[in-house]
Structures are given as structure tokens and as C-alpha cells.
Design a protein around this motif. Structure first.
Motif, short mmCIF file in Angstrom:
data_model
loop_
_atom_site.label_atom_id
_atom_site.label_comp_id
_atom_site.label_asym_id
_atom_site.label_seq_id
_atom_site.Cartn_x
_atom_site.Cartn_y
_atom_site.Cartn_z
N THR A 150 -11.24 0.63 10.03
CA THR A 150 -9.81 0.75 9.70
C THR A 150 -9.45 2.21 9.44
OG1 THR A 150 -9.96 -1.39 8.61
CG2 THR A 150 -8.00 -0.09 8.13
N LEU A 151 -10.38 2.93 8.78
CA LEU A 151 -10.05 4.28 8.33
C LEU A 151 -10.67 5.36 9.24
CD1 LEU A 151 -10.45 3.48 4.55
CD2 LEU A 151 -8.32 4.05 5.70
N ALA A 152 -11.04 4.95 10.46
CA ALA A 152 -11.73 5.89 11.36
C ALA A 152 -10.91 7.16 11.61
CB ALA A 152 -12.06 5.20 12.68
N ALA A 153 -9.58 7.02 11.66
CA ALA A 153 -8.75 8.20 11.95
C ALA A 153 -8.12 8.77 10.68
CB ALA A 153 -7.67 7.81 12.95
N SER A 154 -8.74 8.51 9.52
CA SER A 154 -8.17 8.97 8.25
C SER A 154 -7.98 10.48 8.22
CB SER A 154 -9.10 8.56 7.11
OG SER A 154 -8.87 9.36 5.98
N PRO A 155 -6.88 10.93 7.65
CA PRO A 155 -6.67 12.38 7.54
C PRO A 155 -7.53 13.02 6.43
CG PRO A 155 -4.86 11.20 6.51
CD PRO A 155 -5.74 10.16 7.13
N GLY A 157 0.82 -1.21 0.00
CA GLY A 157 0.00 0.00 0.00
C GLY A 157 0.86 1.26 0.00
N GLU A 158 2.00 1.20 0.68
CA GLU A 158 2.87 2.38 0.70
C GLU A 158 3.36 2.74 -0.70
OE1 GLU A 158 4.56 1.80 5.28
OE2 GLU A 158 5.78 1.12 3.59
N MET A 159 3.76 1.70 -1.46
CA MET A 159 4.22 1.98 -2.83
C MET A 159 3.09 2.56 -3.68
SD MET A 159 7.36 1.39 -2.96
CE MET A 159 7.61 1.67 -1.22
N ILE A 160 1.88 2.03 -3.49
CA ILE A 160 0.73 2.55 -4.25
C ILE A 160 0.44 4.00 -3.83
CG2 ILE A 160 -1.70 2.17 -4.89
CD1 ILE A 160 0.07 -0.17 -5.69
N GLY A 161 0.61 4.29 -2.54
CA GLY A 161 0.41 5.67 -2.06
C GLY A 161 1.39 6.63 -2.73
N ASP A 212 3.65 14.29 1.02
CA ASP A 212 3.21 15.54 0.41
C ASP A 212 1.88 15.95 1.06
OD1 ASP A 212 2.42 17.65 -1.11
OD2 ASP A 212 2.89 16.71 -3.04
N PRO A 213 1.96 16.76 2.14
CA PRO A 213 0.72 17.10 2.86
C PRO A 213 -0.33 17.78 1.98
CG PRO A 213 2.66 17.70 4.15
CD PRO A 213 3.16 17.30 2.79
N ALA A 214 0.11 18.43 0.89
CA ALA A 214 -0.87 19.08 0.00
C ALA A 214 -1.74 18.02 -0.68
CB ALA A 214 -0.16 19.93 -1.04
N PHE A 215 -1.16 16.85 -0.95
CA PHE A 215 -1.93 15.74 -1.54
C PHE A 215 -3.02 15.32 -0.56
CE2 PHE A 215 -2.79 11.20 -1.73
CZ PHE A 215 -2.91 10.91 -3.09
N ILE A 216 -2.63 15.17 0.70
CA ILE A 216 -3.59 14.73 1.72
C ILE A 216 -4.71 15.78 1.88
CG2 ILE A 216 -3.83 14.23 4.21
CD1 ILE A 216 -2.44 11.97 2.75
N ARG A 217 -4.34 17.06 1.83
CA ARG A 217 -5.37 18.10 1.97
C ARG A 217 -6.34 18.08 0.79
NH1 ARG A 217 -1.04 21.07 3.95
NH2 ARG A 217 -0.68 22.12 1.96
N MET A 253 -5.71 1.36 1.72
CA MET A 253 -5.94 2.82 1.77
C MET A 253 -5.23 3.42 2.99
SD MET A 253 -7.14 5.45 0.29
CE MET A 253 -8.19 4.87 -1.05
N LEU A 254 -5.26 2.71 4.11
CA LEU A 254 -4.58 3.19 5.31
C LEU A 254 -3.08 3.37 5.03
CD1 LEU A 254 -5.25 3.66 8.39
CD2 LEU A 254 -4.37 1.34 8.75
N ASP A 255 -2.47 2.33 4.44
CA ASP A 255 -1.03 2.39 4.14
C ASP A 255 -0.72 3.45 3.08
OD1 ASP A 255 -0.57 0.34 5.98
OD2 ASP A 255 -0.71 -1.25 4.47
N MET A 256 -1.63 3.55 2.09
CA MET A 256 -1.43 4.56 1.03
C MET A 256 -1.41 5.97 1.61
SD MET A 256 -4.08 3.14 -1.86
CE MET A 256 -4.25 4.72 -2.63
N LEU A 257 -2.39 6.26 2.46
CA LEU A 257 -2.51 7.63 2.99
C LEU A 257 -1.33 7.96 3.91
CD1 LEU A 257 -6.36 7.84 3.66
CD2 LEU A 257 -5.10 8.80 1.73
N ARG A 258 -0.86 6.95 4.67
CA ARG A 258 0.29 7.21 5.54
C ARG A 258 1.51 7.56 4.70
NH1 ARG A 258 0.35 2.71 7.79
NH2 ARG A 258 2.04 1.86 6.56
#
Ligand code: SAH
Length: 362
Positions: A127-132, A59-63, A102-107, A92-97
Motif C-alpha cells: 500500500t505504501l510502496a510509493a510513500s513520500p 485518514g485525511e482528517m487524522i493526517g 504542508d510539504p515541510a511536514f512530509i520532508r 497512513m496512505l490517506d494521512m500522508l496525502r
């Protein structure tokens, strides 16, 4: 007998034999007794295991791939990050982490999950309860919100129902599921007496007597929907799944229960049913819809070119010997040719005018 089998036998008695696609759709998605709506089948204790469940590195590589893709698209804000068939939501959890580099991506990201199973949707919510990023669900890709998008699907295409056809006396006849004439409680494969003429068969024009071919109508539906989205807004989709690079003849319908292959007709609703993905058909359908395909790329080469080895080395620094060995096994499993590295392929489908997607350079 599984409750769904009893119901399917009643249905076949009333309506006649059913296509393999209808059987697969009922087995996997029947709301009351289907495989997915009634359980969480993933992981070591479940029925099968997938790449994101093997290692966080997947997931990290996909993120990171998504971050690069978002930059290639000109950093649209907001944009939709859509996942098809998210399972337990781990990827999705690993991708978002990982994408937090790039915080602009997350925003900018608005996550939409497309999940047929209410049971898995509930797990994804936890799983995604604390998603940013804000998370919502949509019933299908066509119903996902409009706008620039990145679309991801791991082991999603292999669950799309397939039809099977057999070559008999220069004609194609559909393979169907029927009741065994010698045992009313058993299902068997049979062949429909009526021949079919479908355009899709032209790719199998040199098939021989007795050959079996598989057609997955859902693949063309996906490229139709992508074509519609991509004429309005920039977008890129990444599918990773198992299957050959070129269309092949032969029966690939497979049932897995508790990590063991079982007869697909034995206990409908109790086993996972999948078929190898016909990537050539997906790519051909993309071209004919004006969507640009890249790949197939093997999973091993894809992950390696995205830097999974460096990530494994980083995770391995300063941990115990056992943890190091575990990471090495995970890396091997995801990338080695004799494991998932070659059978699994990545395909990227994108709108016109974007750069070459990362991981597809060779
Ligand atoms: N991507 C996850 C799960 C793979 S299992 C992983 O890699 O671990 C297949 C997933 O696709 C499950 O979540 C299943 O419920 C979902 N699914 C399959 N067909 C679907 C469909 N037509 N619409 C929505 N979800 C579907």
C-alpha cells in the motif's frame, strides 16, 4: 475443529485452564494458526471493516490533525510518525496525502509501523510502496526509534488481551478457559477457585456478587512507554477505538467472523476477538505516569471539529449522484450517533507543555 483449538486443548490438558488474556493472545497472534498472522481480515470481503476502510476522509482528517500537532510541537525535523496496528496501511496512505498541505511536514516525517502480523506487514509494504516518506517497521512501541513523535492507533487498543474477573463472596476470581468436562472437544468458560488481590480492583469497589470486570494490562504498558518517550522528547499520541467513556461492569469479549458475531471459544484463530476499551483506565494510567490525557471525545465530534463535513462537500462537488450518495453514507457512518459517531471515542495523550490538541476543544 480449528488447528489452534486442537493445540489449545492439548495445552490446557497439560497446564490447566488458561486466562482469557492468554486465550485472546493465542487466538489473535499465534504465529502459525493465529487470526492476524495468517490473513488479511479487513474490508468488505473480510471479517470486519474499520473507519479508514469505510472512507478516505477518516485518514485525511487524522493526517491534518498530525500536521497541526507537528506545528504545536514546534515543527521538529526529523520526527517519527508511528502507527500502531496499521492494518492494510490505508489510513497512513490517506494521512500522508492530506498532510501534503504542508510539504515541510512530509520532508520531516519518518514513518514507523508497528504490526504483529507478517501477512498485514506485507500488505502495508505494498500500500505504501510509493510513500513520500521513509517507512520502516518496529516490533513494539518500546522498540520504535527515539525522538519527537506523533503516535496513532485506530482499532488497536481493542485487540489488546484482557483478563476477566468475577465477584464471588466478596472476592475476585479470574475467569478462565477450560475443557468442557462433558465434551473433550469443546472449550468453556470456568472460574478459577483461587481469589486474586489486584490493585486495579479498587475502581470496582462497589461491584456486586456475580459482576464481571475486565482489566487490560496492555493499557498501562502503553502509558509507561509514552511516559519514557515524553520525558526525553515532545510527543503526542491519538487513539481511536470503541468503548464507554466510563469504566463499566460486564463481559465485552466479542468474536467476529465474516461480519457476524460468533462464539469466542468456538474456533480460536478463525475469528477476530476484541473487547471494549476501558478509556477511563487508560486516562487514569496516563495521569499516574505524568502523561497528559485529553478526552474522551466522541468520534463524531472529533471528526466534525476537524472539518470532515467540509471535506465531504468538497469531494462531492462535480461527481455523479451515486458518488454523492455514497459520500453521504460514509460521512453518516463515521459521524452519526447511531453509527460509529458515539460508541467510538478519541483520546489524546501528550507530553507536558503542548497546546490543547485539535478536536478536543469541547
Ligand atoms: N488500524 C487498522 C487496523 C485495525 S485491526 C484500521 O483501522 O483499519 C488491528 C490491527 O492491529 C491489525 O493490523 C493487527 O495485526 C494489529 N495489532 C493488534 N495487536 C497488536 C500488537 N500487540 N502489536 C502490533 N500490532 C497489533
Amino acid at each position: 475443529m480449528s488447528p489452534l483449538k486442537t493445540r489449545l486443548i492439548t495445552r490446557i490438558k497439560a497446564e490447566g485452564p488458561m486466562s482469557v488474556a492468554s486465550f485472546m493472545a493465542a487466538s489473535l497472534f499465534d504465529a502459525t494458526h493465529g487470526f492476524y498472522p495468517t490473513r488479511d481480515p479487513l474490508g468488505a470481503d473480510g471479517d470486519f471493516i474499520t473507519a479508514p476502510e469505510i472512507s478516505q476522509m477518516f485518514g485525511e482528517m487524522i493526517g491534518l490533525w498530525c500536521v497541526q500537532s507537528w506545528r504545536d510541537m514546534g515543527r521538529p525535523s526529523p520526527f517519527h510518525l508511528i502507527e500502531l496496528g496499521p492494518g492494510r496501511g490505508i489510513m497512513m496512505l490517506d494521512m500522508l496525502r492530506a498532510a501534503n498541505v504542508d510539504p515541510a511536514f512530509i520532508r520531516a516525517a519518518r514513518v514507523t509501523l508497528i504490526e504483529a502480523s507478517p501477512a498485514l506487514e506485507a500488505v502495508q509494504g505494498q500500500t505504501l510502496a510509493a510513500s513520500p516518506c521513509p517507512i520502516s517497521w518496529a516490533g513494539s512501541l518500546a522498540q520504535a526509534p527515539e525522538g519527537p513523535c506523533l503516535i496513532i492507533g485506530n482499532e488497536f487498543l481493542d485487540c489488546l488481551p484482557i483478563r476477566q474477573f468475577i465477584r464471588k463472596r466478596e472476592e475476585w476470581h479470574e475467569r478462565v478457559v477450560a475443557i468442557d468436562p462433558e465434551d473433550e472437544t469443546a472449550l468453556i468458560f470456568a472460574v478459577s477457585p483461587t481469589p486474586e488481590t489486584l490493585e486495579d480492583f479498587t475502581i470496582f469497589s462497589d461491584a456486586s456478587e456475580g459482576d464481571l470486570v475486565e482489566i487490560c494490562p496492555g493499557l498501562a504498558q502503553i502509558t509507561d512507554t509514552l511516559a519514557e518517550r515524553f520525558t526525553e522528547h515532545a510527543g503526542r499520541a491519538l487513539f481511536i477505538d470503541y468503548g464507554p467513556a466510563d469504566s463499566e461492569v460486564g463481559d465485552t469479549l466479542q468474536a467476529l467472523k465474516a461480519h457476524t458475531k460468533v462464539d469466542p471459544l468456538d474456533e480460536p484463530g478463525e475469528a477476530d476477538l476484541t473487547a471494549r476499551v476501558d478509556f477511563s483506565a487508560l486516562i487514569a494510567s496516563a495521569y499516574s505516569n505524568g502523561v497528559l490525557p485529553f478526552g474522551t471525545q466522541t468520534q463524531g465530534t472529533f471528526l466534525t471539529s476537524l472539518g470532515i463535513e467540509a471535506r465531504a462537500a468538497r469531494l462531492a462537488s462535480g461527481v455523479s449522484e451515486d458518488a454523492k450518495a455514497k459520500l453521504a453514507r460514509q460521512l453518516h457512518r463515521l459521524t452519526h450517533a447511531e453509527q460509529m459517531g458515539e460508541l467510538f471515542k478519541a483520546v489524546c495523550l501528550q507530553s507536558q507543555g503542548l497546546a490543547l490538541p485539535a478536536g478536543f476543544e469541547t
